[in-house]
Design a protein around this motif. Structure first.
Motif, PDB file in Angstrom:
ATOM      1  N   CYS A 104      50.492  94.061  47.662  1.00 17.41           N
ATOM      2  CA  CYS A 104      49.358  94.178  48.565  1.00 17.41           C
ATOM      3  C   CYS A 104      49.879  94.080  49.994  1.00 17.41           C
ATOM      4  CB  CYS A 104      48.331  93.065  48.293  1.00 17.41           C
ATOM      5  SG  CYS A 104      49.053  91.409  48.332  1.00 17.41           S
ATOM      6  N   PHE A 105      48.990  94.290  50.939  1.00 20.84           N
ATOM      7  CA  PHE A 105      49.375  94.184  52.348  1.00 20.84           C
ATOM      8  C   PHE A 105      49.090  92.766  52.828  1.00 20.84           C
ATOM      9  CE2 PHE A 105      48.333  94.313  56.885  1.00 20.84           C
ATOM     10  CZ  PHE A 105      49.510  94.853  57.383  1.00 20.84           C
ATOM     11  N   ASN A 106      50.127  92.065  53.227  1.00 13.63           N
ATOM     12  CA  ASN A 106      49.992  90.707  53.742  1.00 13.63           C
ATOM     13  C   ASN A 106      49.518  90.776  55.193  1.00 13.63           C
ATOM     14  OD1 ASN A 106      50.206  88.015  54.424  1.00 13.63           O
ATOM     15  ND2 ASN A 106      52.448  87.986  54.428  1.00 13.63           N
ATOM     16  N   VAL A 107      48.256  90.393  55.420  1.00  8.89           N
ATOM     17  CA  VAL A 107      47.710  90.494  56.781  1.00  8.89           C
ATOM     18  C   VAL A 107      48.483  89.622  57.762  1.00  8.89           C
ATOM     19  CG1 VAL A 107      45.387  91.141  56.056  1.00  8.89           C
ATOM     20  CG2 VAL A 107      45.989  88.728  56.203  1.00  8.89           C
ATOM     21  N   ASN A 108      49.161  88.605  57.278  1.00 11.71           N
ATOM     22  CA  ASN A 108      49.926  87.739  58.171  1.00 11.71           C
ATOM     23  C   ASN A 108      51.218  88.382  58.644  1.00 11.71           C
ATOM     24  OD1 ASN A 108      48.037  85.650  58.129  1.00 11.71           O
ATOM     25  ND2 ASN A 108      48.882  84.820  56.234  1.00 11.71           N
ATOM     26  N   ASN A 109      51.559  89.542  58.080  1.00 11.72           N
ATOM     27  CA  ASN A 109      52.703  90.286  58.611  1.00 11.72           C
ATOM     28  C   ASN A 109      52.446  90.754  60.041  1.00 11.72           C
ATOM     29  OD1 ASN A 109      54.149  89.973  56.269  1.00 11.72           O
ATOM     30  ND2 ASN A 109      53.886  92.060  55.546  1.00 11.72           N
ATOM     31  N   LEU A 110      51.174  90.756  60.447  1.00 13.29           N
ATOM     32  CA  LEU A 110      50.846  91.170  61.803  1.00 13.29           C
ATOM     33  C   LEU A 110      51.177  90.092  62.838  1.00 13.29           C
ATOM     34  CD1 LEU A 110      47.370  92.772  61.068  1.00 13.29           C
ATOM     35  CD2 LEU A 110      49.483  93.992  61.562  1.00 13.29           C
ATOM     36  N   TYR A 111      51.447  88.895  62.346  1.00 15.91           N
ATOM     37  CA  TYR A 111      51.731  87.779  63.259  1.00 15.91           C
ATOM     38  C   TYR A 111      53.020  88.048  64.025  1.00 15.91           C
ATOM     39  CZ  TYR A 111      52.730  83.023  64.843  1.00 15.91           C
ATOM     40  OH  TYR A 111      53.016  81.923  65.604  1.00 15.91           O
ATOM     41  N   MET A 188      46.426  83.739  58.799  1.00 17.48           N
ATOM     42  CA  MET A 188      45.205  83.586  58.015  1.00 17.48           C
ATOM     43  C   MET A 188      45.487  82.839  56.714  1.00 17.48           C
ATOM     44  SD  MET A 188      43.223  87.235  58.273  1.00 17.48           S
ATOM     45  CE  MET A 188      42.889  88.041  59.843  1.00 17.48           C
ATOM     46  N   VAL A 189      44.477  82.132  56.238  1.00 17.15           N
ATOM     47  CA  VAL A 189      44.536  81.482  54.939  1.00 17.15           C
ATOM     48  C   VAL A 189      44.012  82.422  53.864  1.00 17.15           C
ATOM     49  CG1 VAL A 189      43.710  79.529  53.563  1.00 17.15           C
ATOM     50  CG2 VAL A 189      44.296  79.203  55.963  1.00 17.15           C
ATOM     51  N   SER A 190      43.045  83.259  54.218  1.00 18.69           N
ATOM     52  CA  SER A 190      42.442  84.200  53.277  1.00 18.69           C
ATOM     53  C   SER A 190      42.077  85.477  54.020  1.00 18.69           C
ATOM     54  CB  SER A 190      41.193  83.601  52.641  1.00 18.69           C
ATOM     55  OG  SER A 190      40.434  84.589  51.961  1.00 18.69           O
ATOM     56  N   LEU A 215      49.487  85.619  52.736  1.00 19.93           N
ATOM     57  CA  LEU A 215      50.554  84.753  52.251  1.00 19.93           C
ATOM     58  C   LEU A 215      50.981  83.788  53.343  1.00 19.93           C
ATOM     59  CD1 LEU A 215      52.672  87.427  50.339  1.00 19.93           C
ATOM     60  CD2 LEU A 215      50.853  85.960  49.462  1.00 19.93           C
ATOM     61  N   PRO A 216      51.519  82.630  52.978  1.00 20.31           N
ATOM     62  CA  PRO A 216      51.911  81.628  53.983  1.00 20.31           C
ATOM     63  C   PRO A 216      53.203  81.963  54.709  1.00 20.31           C
ATOM     64  CG  PRO A 216      52.451  80.838  51.790  1.00 20.31           C
ATOM     65  CD  PRO A 216      51.709  82.127  51.605  1.00 20.31           C
ATOM     66  N   LYS A 291      58.452  87.148  45.560  1.00 19.79           N
ATOM     67  CA  LYS A 291      58.579  85.692  45.467  1.00 19.79           C
ATOM     68  C   LYS A 291      57.229  84.977  45.457  1.00 19.79           C
ATOM     69  CE  LYS A 291      59.988  83.465  49.130  1.00 19.79           C
ATOM     70  NZ  LYS A 291      60.769  83.009  50.314  1.00 19.79           N
ATOM     71  N   TYR A 292      56.142  85.709  45.710  1.00 16.21           N
ATOM     72  CA  TYR A 292      54.808  85.109  45.699  1.00 16.21           C
ATOM     73  C   TYR A 292      53.963  85.701  44.578  1.00 16.21           C
ATOM     74  CZ  TYR A 292      55.727  82.870  50.175  1.00 16.21           C
ATOM     75  OH  TYR A 292      56.252  82.076  51.162  1.00 16.21           O
ATOM     76  N   PHE A 293      53.317  84.826  43.821  1.00 18.48           N
ATOM     77  CA  PHE A 293      52.491  85.239  42.688  1.00 18.48           C
ATOM     78  C   PHE A 293      51.235  84.373  42.637  1.00 18.48           C
ATOM     79  CE2 PHE A 293      56.863  86.196  41.691  1.00 18.48           C
ATOM     80  CZ  PHE A 293      56.833  87.435  41.087  1.00 18.48           C
ATOM     81  N   ARG A 294      50.231  84.874  41.934  1.00 21.33           N
ATOM     82  CA  ARG A 294      49.025  84.088  41.668  1.00 21.33           C
ATOM     83  C   ARG A 294      48.693  84.186  40.188  1.00 21.33           C
ATOM     84  NH1 ARG A 294      42.839  85.073  43.713  1.00 21.33           N
ATOM     85  NH2 ARG A 294      43.090  86.826  42.292  1.00 21.33           N
ATOM     86  N   GLY A 295      48.433  83.041  39.573  1.00 20.74           N
ATOM     87  CA  GLY A 295      48.117  83.015  38.147  1.00 20.74           C
ATOM     88  C   GLY A 295      46.734  82.442  37.906  1.00 20.74           C
ATOM     89  N   LEU A 296      46.056  82.961  36.898  1.00 21.75           N
ATOM     90  CA  LEU A 296      44.743  82.452  36.495  1.00 21.75           C
ATOM     91  C   LEU A 296      44.856  81.801  35.130  1.00 21.75           C
ATOM     92  CD1 LEU A 296      41.616  82.191  36.459  1.00 21.75           C
ATOM     93  CD2 LEU A 296      41.557  84.510  35.491  1.00 21.75           C
ATOM     94  N   ALA A 297      44.362  80.565  35.023  1.00 22.07           N
ATOM     95  CA  ALA A 297      44.196  79.900  33.728  1.00 22.07           C
ATOM     96  C   ALA A 297      42.696  79.783  33.483  1.00 22.07           C
ATOM     97  CB  ALA A 297      44.853  78.522  33.730  1.00 22.07           C
ATOM     98  N   ASP A 298      42.201  80.544  32.527  1.00 24.14           N
ATOM     99  CA  ASP A 298      40.766  80.580  32.209  1.00 24.14           C
ATOM    100  C   ASP A 298      40.568  79.786  30.915  1.00 24.14           C
ATOM    101  OD1 ASP A 298      38.118  81.097  31.989  1.00 24.14           O
ATOM    102  OD2 ASP A 298      38.293  83.270  31.822  1.00 24.14           O
TER     103      ASP A 298
END
Length: 330
Positions: A104-111, A188-190, A215-216, A291-298
């Motif tokens: 995805c496009f990391n909006v914080n890359n604009l920083y 941004m945080v989100s 991303l942070p 190096k960045y991932f998000r996981g869902l545990a349902d």
């Protein structure tokens, strides 16, 4: 005297009835309170158990990611990318998935850190801003709307307090709103923060949001091996829109099962003439690793459901959970 005795006996009877009624009300209230507290404690115990199951799912995700980072590339043929993961447990099940946060496009890359340019130096637009503008154009936004959103995002996260670009806005603009607020002037945080600044028109946010993440870290590349064909608009923008979105989608559909070994192989498959080759700055924004991932545990347990989203970063060859979110994430 007999008449007075009857009155006193009637009054005493009424008092007894009132006392019985009051005791009955108190007893019913006490029973309801005990029942409520018992159910609350049961729910808490079951949700605590579901939470521990969710942490177990998080550990499974860590193992899957650890195995993946040992390979030369991160791609969709690896175990972590499966979407049909389901583990039965007593009284329910654990389902979930992992998604690459660099697809995805990391909006914080604009920083951009403020640095004073040398006299006479040519100031060029950052590659990340070029990619965002290109993405907005690929989503059928007008060039004016693309410039507006890009300038607003850029000013929202930059360190200074002065508006930049034609559509830039800073403290004075946002503090003058009906419900005033201030820009953070930091990452941004989100991506949902963009709803505070971009003045989206109907349908724009719904079209744009699937391509964005926050991303942070800044300057994170886009993994060309984990982008889905429906994200071709982003990849086309990432190479400067030198080819059409349809051509990029076709290349993604023909991508090897275990992905491209490097970015150069992907570029060679586009067969671009020399004058259409992406710039070095744009190519630095592409990669075959993440190096960045998000996981869902349902978790579904005893007729109750708990969703936990864990955000992972790869450090020292291991997946580390650096944030957790519960419920639905918007």
């Amino acid at each position: 005297m007999r008449h007075t005795g009857r009155k006193q006996g009637g009054a005493a009877l009424i008092m007894v009835i009132l006392m019985v009624a009051l005791m009955t009300v108190l007893a019913v209230g006490l029973v309801d309170s005990v029942r409520y507290n018992s159910q609350r404690l049961l729910n808490q115990r079951l949700m605590d158990q579901a939470y521990w199951y969710a942490l177990g799912g998080e550990q499974i995700a860590k193992f899957a990611l650890k195995d993946a980072v040992e390979d030369a590339t991160i791609n969709l043929s690896q175990v972590w990318a499966r979407r049909d993961t389901l583990f039965p447990i007593d009284g329910g099940s654990i389902a979930g998935y992992i998604e690459d946060q660099q697809a995805c496009f990391n909006v914080n890359n604009l920083y951009q850190v403020n640095t004073e340019a040398e006299p006479g130096a040519v100031i060029t637009e950052p590659a990340s801003l070029t990619v965002l503008r290109g993405l907005l154009l690929n989503l059928d936004l007008s060039p004016e709307r693309a410039d507006f959103i890009a300038d607003r995002v850029n000013d929202w996260i930059d360190e200074d307090f002065g508006p930049e670009g034609v559509y830039g806005a800073e403290d004075l603009y946002y503090s003058d709103q009906d419900f005033p607020y201030m820009p953070p002037n930091q990452v941004m945080v989100s991506p949902s923060e963009m709803n505070l600044l971009a003045e989206f028109e109907e349908g724009e946010w719904q079209a744009l949001s699937p391509f964005l993440c926050a991303l942070p870290e800044v300057n994170t590349p886009i993994n060309i091996n984990t982008l889905l064909p429906e994200h071709a608009a982003l990849l086309a923008a990432a190479i400067g829109n030198t080819v059409s979105v349809e051509q990029v989608r076709a290349v993604l559909n023909a991508r090897p099962e275990d992905g491209w070994p490097d970015v150069a192989t992907f570029i060679s498959e586009l067969a671009l003439p020399l004058e259409q080759q992406p710039s070095t700055e744009l190519l630095q924004g592409l990669a075959v690793q993440s190096k960045y991932f998000r996981g869902l545990a349902d978790i579904f347990y005893q007729q109750r459901q708990l969703k936990m989203y864990s955000r992972f970063v790869i450090k020292g060859g291991k997946a580390v959970a650096y944030a957790r979110e519960y419920g639905e994430v918007f």
